[in-house]
Design a protein around this motif. Structure first.
Motif, PDB file in Angstrom:
ATOM      1  N   SER A  35       0.831  -1.205   0.000  1.00 58.95           N
ATOM      2  CA  SER A  35       0.000   0.000   0.000  1.00 58.95           C
ATOM      3  C   SER A  35       0.867   1.257   0.000  1.00 58.95           C
ATOM      4  O   SER A  35       0.555   2.229  -0.697  1.00 58.95           O
ATOM      5  N   ALA A  36       1.952   1.241   0.767  1.00 58.16           N
ATOM      6  CA  ALA A  36       2.848   2.399   0.800  1.00 58.16           C
ATOM      7  C   ALA A  36       3.496   2.625  -0.558  1.00 58.16           C
ATOM      8  O   ALA A  36       3.595   3.770  -1.026  1.00 58.16           O
ATOM      9  N   ILE A  37       3.928   1.555  -1.204  1.00 60.13           N
ATOM     10  CA  ILE A  37       4.533   1.682  -2.534  1.00 60.13           C
ATOM     11  C   ILE A  37       3.506   2.206  -3.533  1.00 60.13           C
ATOM     12  O   ILE A  37       3.805   3.066  -4.367  1.00 60.13           O
ATOM     13  N   SER A  38       2.280   1.702  -3.435  1.00 60.42           N
ATOM     14  CA  SER A  38       1.223   2.167  -4.330  1.00 60.42           C
ATOM     15  C   SER A  38       0.930   3.651  -4.108  1.00 60.42           C
ATOM     16  O   SER A  38       0.789   4.418  -5.075  1.00 60.42           O
ATOM     17  N   PHE A  39       0.855   4.068  -2.859  1.00 56.99           N
ATOM     18  CA  PHE A  39       0.594   5.476  -2.582  1.00 56.99           C
ATOM     19  C   PHE A  39       1.775   6.353  -2.974  1.00 56.99           C
ATOM     20  O   PHE A  39       1.581   7.527  -3.298  1.00 56.99           O
ATOM     21  N   LEU A  40       2.977   5.810  -2.956  1.00 56.10           N
ATOM     22  CA  LEU A  40       4.116   6.555  -3.477  1.00 56.10           C
ATOM     23  C   LEU A  40       3.908   6.841  -4.963  1.00 56.10           C
ATOM     24  O   LEU A  40       4.152   7.955  -5.440  1.00 56.10           O
ATOM     25  N   GLY A  41       3.426   5.834  -5.693  1.00 54.00           N
ATOM     26  CA  GLY A  41       3.105   6.043  -7.105  1.00 54.00           C
ATOM     27  C   GLY A  41       2.000   7.061  -7.300  1.00 54.00           C
ATOM     28  O   GLY A  41       2.061   7.902  -8.210  1.00 54.00           O
ATOM     29  N   LEU A  42       0.991   7.022  -6.437  1.00 49.70           N
ATOM     30  CA  LEU A  42      -0.094   8.001  -6.543  1.00 49.70           C
ATOM     31  C   LEU A  42       0.391   9.402  -6.195  1.00 49.70           C
ATOM     32  O   LEU A  42      -0.078  10.388  -6.775  1.00 49.70           O
ATOM     33  N   THR A  43       1.333   9.490  -5.266  1.00 50.43           N
ATOM     34  CA  THR A  43       1.941  10.794  -4.964  1.00 50.43           C
ATOM     35  C   THR A  43       2.691  11.316  -6.181  1.00 50.43           C
ATOM     36  O   THR A  43       2.575  12.497  -6.542  1.00 50.43           O
ATOM     37  N   LEU A  44       3.461  10.440  -6.817  1.00 51.97           N
ATOM     38  CA  LEU A  44       4.162  10.838  -8.041  1.00 51.97           C
ATOM     39  C   LEU A  44       3.176  11.243  -9.129  1.00 51.97           C
ATOM     40  O   LEU A  44       3.432  12.184  -9.897  1.00 51.97           O
ATOM     41  N   ASN A  45       2.041  10.551  -9.192  1.00 53.98           N
ATOM     42  CA  ASN A  45       1.003  10.896 -10.154  1.00 53.98           C
ATOM     43  C   ASN A  45       0.458  12.302  -9.888  1.00 53.98           C
ATOM     44  O   ASN A  45       0.260  13.094 -10.810  1.00 53.98           O
ATOM     45  N   ASN A  46       0.227  12.619  -8.617  1.00 55.66           N
ATOM     46  CA  ASN A  46      -0.275  13.948  -8.275  1.00 55.66           C
ATOM     47  C   ASN A  46       0.767  15.027  -8.542  1.00 55.66           C
ATOM     48  O   ASN A  46       0.425  16.136  -8.958  1.00 55.66           O
ATOM     49  N   ILE A  47       2.030  14.711  -8.325  1.00 53.39           N
ATOM     50  CA  ILE A  47       3.091  15.674  -8.645  1.00 53.39           C
ATOM     51  C   ILE A  47       3.162  15.888 -10.156  1.00 53.39           C
ATOM     52  O   ILE A  47       3.317  17.016 -10.623  1.00 53.39           O
ATOM     53  N   ALA A  48       3.024  14.803 -10.910  1.00 49.93           N
ATOM     54  CA  ALA A  48       3.014  14.933 -12.370  1.00 49.93           C
ATOM     55  C   ALA A  48       1.810  15.749 -12.838  1.00 49.93           C
ATOM     56  O   ALA A  48       1.919  16.539 -13.786  1.00 49.93           O
ATOM     57  N   LEU A  49       0.674  15.587 -12.182  1.00 51.93           N
ATOM     58  CA  LEU A  49      -0.507  16.397 -12.502  1.00 51.93           C
ATOM     59  C   LEU A  49      -0.227  17.865 -12.240  1.00 51.93           C
ATOM     60  O   LEU A  49      -0.564  18.732 -13.055  1.00 51.93           O
ATOM     61  N   TRP A  50       0.401  18.154 -11.111  1.00 55.03           N
ATOM     62  CA  TRP A  50       0.741  19.529 -10.758  1.00 55.03           C
ATOM     63  C   TRP A  50       1.684  20.133 -11.799  1.00 55.03           C
ATOM     64  O   TRP A  50       1.486  21.269 -12.240  1.00 55.03           O
ATOM     65  N   ILE A  51       2.683  19.357 -12.193  1.00 48.24           N
ATOM     66  CA  ILE A  51       3.618  19.838 -13.220  1.00 48.24           C
ATOM     67  C   ILE A  51       2.898  20.038 -14.546  1.00 48.24           C
ATOM     68  O   ILE A  51       3.110  21.035 -15.245  1.00 48.24           O
ATOM     69  N   ASP A  52       2.021  19.088 -14.891  1.00 48.76           N
ATOM     70  CA  ASP A  52       1.302  19.151 -16.165  1.00 48.76           C
ATOM     71  C   ASP A  52       0.388  20.370 -16.245  1.00 48.76           C
ATOM     72  O   ASP A  52       0.348  21.055 -17.266  1.00 48.76           O
ATOM     73  N   LYS A  53      -0.334  20.643 -15.194  1.00 52.29           N
ATOM     74  CA  LYS A  53      -1.339  21.712 -15.245  1.00 52.29           C
ATOM     75  C   LYS A  53      -0.819  23.083 -14.837  1.00 52.29           C
ATOM     76  O   LYS A  53      -1.326  24.095 -15.312  1.00 52.29           O
ATOM     77  N   ILE A  54       0.184  23.130 -13.944  1.00 51.01           N
ATOM     78  CA  ILE A  54       0.639  24.417 -13.420  1.00 51.01           C
ATOM     79  C   ILE A  54       1.966  24.849 -14.045  1.00 51.01           C
ATOM     80  O   ILE A  54       2.097  25.969 -14.544  1.00 51.01           O
ATOM     81  N   VAL A  55       2.957  23.980 -14.029  1.00 52.24           N
ATOM     82  CA  VAL A  55       4.290  24.361 -14.484  1.00 52.24           C
ATOM     83  C   VAL A  55       4.383  24.368 -16.006  1.00 52.24           C
ATOM     84  O   VAL A  55       4.914  25.311 -16.595  1.00 52.24           O
ATOM     85  N   LEU A  56       3.896  23.313 -16.643  1.00 53.06           N
ATOM     86  CA  LEU A  56       3.985  23.182 -18.102  1.00 53.06           C
ATOM     87  C   LEU A  56       2.587  23.018 -18.718  1.00 53.06           C
ATOM     88  O   LEU A  56       2.255  21.960 -19.245  1.00 53.06           O
ATOM     89  N   PRO A  57       1.767  24.051 -18.685  1.00 55.84           N
ATOM     90  CA  PRO A  57       0.404  23.896 -19.211  1.00 55.84           C
ATOM     91  C   PRO A  57       0.351  23.656 -20.719  1.00 55.84           C
ATOM     92  O   PRO A  57      -0.627  23.105 -21.224  1.00 55.84           O
ATOM     93  N   GLU A  58       1.404  24.033 -21.433  1.00 58.06           N
ATOM     94  CA  GLU A  58       1.398  23.827 -22.885  1.00 58.06           C
ATOM     95  C   GLU A  58       1.756  22.395 -23.267  1.00 58.06           C
ATOM     96  O   GLU A  58       1.492  21.963 -24.380  1.00 58.06           O
ATOM     97  N   ALA A  59       2.344  21.649 -22.351  1.00 55.39           N
ATOM     98  CA  ALA A  59       2.715  20.250 -22.619  1.00 55.39           C
ATOM     99  C   ALA A  59       1.590  19.328 -22.159  1.00 55.39           C
ATOM    100  O   ALA A  59       0.842  19.648 -21.239  1.00 55.39           O
ATOM    101  N   ASP A  60       1.470  18.193 -22.831  1.00 61.60           N
ATOM    102  CA  ASP A  60       0.466  17.201 -22.448  1.00 61.60           C
ATOM    103  C   ASP A  60       1.174  15.996 -21.828  1.00 61.60           C
ATOM    104  O   ASP A  60       1.789  15.204 -22.521  1.00 61.60           O
TER     105      ASP A  60
END
Length: 85
Positions: A35-60
């Motif tokens: 579960s901890a490893i899975s949530f680590l992946g979900l944390t990385l997913n949320n960080i990638a979402l943050w980067i995708d929408k806030i830092v690099l909005p022009e990139a998909d």
């Protein structure tokens, strides 16, 4: 407002990762580890979402985010199946 929500989601999943990892160290249950490893992946997913929408909005980065989420869920499913045996 979206930046605040994305940040809070990443922090919450990171907190869950930390709590699950701490519980694993204390109780040594393999399900907590998976579960901890899975949530680590979900944390990385949320960080990638943050980067995708806030830092690099022009990139998909949706394919990267989906791949991270898929791997995180597969790890959790594997851990659940492994522990049920």
């Amino acid at each position: 407002m979206a930046a605040v929500i994305y940040t809070l989601c990443a922090l919450t999943s990171g907190l869950c990762t930390g709590l699950l990892a701490r519980a694993y160290v204390r109780f040594r249950s393999r399900l907590l580890l998976w579960s901890a490893i899975s949530f680590l992946g979900l944390t990385l997913n949320n960080i990638a979402l943050w980067i995708d929408k806030i830092v690099l909005p022009e990139a998909d980065l949706s394919s990267v985010r989906n791949a991270i989420a898929l791997i995180a869920m597969l790890i959790l499913i594997y851990g659940l199946v492994w522990e049920s045996e």
